[in-house]
Design a protein around this motif. Structure first.
Motif, PDB file in Angstrom:
ATOM      1  N   LYS A 325      36.788  35.243  40.423  1.00  0.00           N
ATOM      2  CA  LYS A 325      37.265  36.333  41.278  1.00  0.00           C
ATOM      3  C   LYS A 325      37.963  37.482  40.495  1.00  0.00           C
ATOM      4  CE  LYS A 325      39.526  37.936  45.708  1.00  0.00           C
ATOM      5  NZ  LYS A 325      40.169  37.444  46.748  1.00  0.00           N
ATOM      6  N   ASP A 326      39.083  36.868  39.791  1.00  0.00           N
ATOM      7  CA  ASP A 326      39.681  37.985  38.771  1.00  0.00           C
ATOM      8  C   ASP A 326      39.077  38.692  37.833  1.00  0.00           C
ATOM      9  OD1 ASP A 326      42.027  37.372  40.260  1.00  0.00           O
ATOM     10  OD2 ASP A 326      42.538  35.763  38.883  1.00  0.00           O
ATOM     11  N   ILE A 327      37.940  37.749  37.273  1.00  0.00           N
ATOM     12  CA  ILE A 327      37.118  38.385  36.177  1.00  0.00           C
ATOM     13  C   ILE A 327      36.239  39.531  37.112  1.00  0.00           C
ATOM     14  CG2 ILE A 327      35.204  37.909  34.741  1.00  0.00           C
ATOM     15  CD1 ILE A 327      36.263  35.309  34.041  1.00  0.00           C
ATOM     16  N   ASN A 328      35.672  39.197  38.142  1.00  0.00           N
ATOM     17  CA  ASN A 328      34.735  40.337  38.631  1.00  0.00           C
ATOM     18  C   ASN A 328      35.652  41.484  39.116  1.00  0.00           C
ATOM     19  OD1 ASN A 328      32.552  38.770  38.685  1.00  0.00           O
ATOM     20  ND2 ASN A 328      33.058  37.721  40.795  1.00  0.00           N
ATOM     21  N   LYS A 329      36.867  41.406  39.348  1.00  0.00           N
ATOM     22  CA  LYS A 329      37.672  42.449  39.743  1.00  0.00           C
ATOM     23  C   LYS A 329      38.363  43.179  38.270  1.00  0.00           C
ATOM     24  CE  LYS A 329      42.430  43.541  41.528  1.00  0.00           C
ATOM     25  NZ  LYS A 329      43.632  43.026  42.255  1.00  0.00           N
ATOM     26  N   ILE A 330      38.345  42.566  37.384  1.00  0.00           N
ATOM     27  CA  ILE A 330      38.537  43.098  36.210  1.00  0.00           C
ATOM     28  C   ILE A 330      37.468  43.997  35.699  1.00  0.00           C
ATOM     29  CG2 ILE A 330      39.266  42.997  33.543  1.00  0.00           C
ATOM     30  CD1 ILE A 330      40.929  40.450  34.605  1.00  0.00           C
ATOM     31  N   ILE A 331      36.222  43.260  35.600  1.00  0.00           N
ATOM     32  CA  ILE A 331      35.092  44.024  35.164  1.00  0.00           C
ATOM     33  C   ILE A 331      34.937  45.345  36.065  1.00  0.00           C
ATOM     34  CG2 ILE A 331      32.634  43.932  34.793  1.00  0.00           C
ATOM     35  CD1 ILE A 331      33.064  40.927  34.003  1.00  0.00           C
ATOM     36  N   ASN A 332      34.798  45.238  37.341  1.00  0.00           N
ATOM     37  CA  ASN A 332      34.627  46.288  38.220  1.00  0.00           C
ATOM     38  C   ASN A 332      35.537  47.524  38.033  1.00  0.00           C
ATOM     39  OD1 ASN A 332      32.144  45.815  39.886  1.00  0.00           O
ATOM     40  ND2 ASN A 332      33.262  43.889  40.299  1.00  0.00           N
TER      41      ASN A 332
END
Length: 336
Positions: A325-332
């Motif tokens: 979830k954190d990776i998705n947030k960082i990328i977006n």
């Protein structure tokens, strides 16, 4: 006194060659020996951390086969069971052998020794296919009760870092060897160096005037690090304590010889082992340093060049730091 030995075993039979090398090793305790030897296999077998393996193998063979010649031992007596049995005895009798790595070290030591003997004209059909094989490791690990799988190396937690730091402060501050372990620990936590990078640092890599450290990385290229005050002070103090001023490498054993991977933290690891922390390796500490480098915003290629770790390993550390979830947030957030 200096003793020069140019190919000291070049024209000798196997038994005499081994006797000569043991004699030279004994003489080297009292004087400097410069030996010229073309055999790459001899360089392999002469590693310090193989000595206990050879002693264990010799003790086992003397007990089972008697005091026969090396040639007769390998050509007429040795069988694969000799290797597995002697490895089990080595593991069970050693205070430091506690993992699959110790089993592999033993088997590699025997392989290297046999390759050297083979060059000297000794041939053992049973060892031609090498000992460091999975099926042999499975047999040995089954008997000594450890897993055949390698442990997964991950960064240590902040909590464990704090506990180890307290142990580091208990190391003798006025002796170069324990102080060197303190310095190595701080370097791993700060910069995430692989152990091979640390052990390869030459004495002249540190420049006290420029306050820099040259890191030699054969894969990704060299880099000159500008050191903060704390490391300048530690390097200066370590060099003051070091009694081997003409050494080649920065970090050495108490006899002045270059440190090897398995002994990089031997005093510190003894303290860790008897604590409630459990098993911690130099790699676990290095990966914590990689984690710290990621937190400082360095790119993968930059971390590679400094630490020596592969891009794959650095990315594994990154992904472990962030849930999916954190990776998705960082990328977006970066794509906005």
């Amino acid at each position: 006194d200096i003793l020069l030995a140019d190919e000291p075993t070049g024209a000798l039979d196997t038994e005499t060659s081994i006797q000569i090398m043991e004699l030279l090793k004994e003489i080297s305790k009292d004087r400097l020996i410069i030996m010229f030897y073309n055999s790459a296999d001899y360089q392999k077998i002469n590693r310090r951390n193989y000595e206990s393996c050879y002693r264990a193998f010799e003790d086992y063979c003397n007990k089972i086969y008697g005091n026969c010649s090396v040639k007769k031992l390998f050509e007429d007596n040795i069988i694969i069971t000799s290797i597995t049995n002697s490895c089990v005895e080595y593991y069970n009798s050693s205070k430091r052998a506690r993992s699959l790595a110790a089993v592999e070290r033993y088997l590699i030591a025997i392989d290297n020794f046999y390759q050297w003997l083979r060059e000297m004209g000794v041939k053992c059909e049973k060892l031609e296919d090498k000992c460091n094989k999975k099926y042999l490791k499975e047999q040995i690990c089954s008997r000594i009760g450890i897993s055949i799988e390698h442990e997964e190396y991950i960064p240590i937690s902040d909590e464990i870092v704090e506990k180890i730091e307290k142990m580091v402060e208990q190391l003798k501050p006025n002796k170069f060897y324990p102080y060197g372990q303190k310095l190595i620990f701080e370097l791993l936590i700060k910069y995430g160096f692989k152990t091979q990078i640390i052990l390869g640092i030459s004495k002249d890599a540190y420049n006290p005037v420029d306050r820099t450290l040259v890191i030699t990385n054969k894969v990704y290229g060299n880099i000159i690090l500008e050191l903060p005050d704390e490391f300048v002070n530690m390097f200066n103090r370590y060099n003051e304590l070091q009694i081997y001023k003409d050494r080649e490498y920065m970090f050495t054993y108490t006899d002045g010889k270059q440190l090897e991977t398995n002994d990089i933290f031997d005093t510190l690891q003894d303290k860790i082992r008897i604590s409630e922390i459990g098993k911690v390796s130099a790699i676990n500490i290095s990966l914590k340093g990689v984690e710290n480098m990621i937190n400082r915003g360095l790119f993968v290629s930059e971390i590679q060049r400094i630490t020596g770790f592969s891009a794959k390993k650095i990315i594994e550390v990154y992904e472990r730091m962030h849930a999916e979830k954190d990776i998705n947030k960082i990328i977006n957030e970066k794509l906005r």
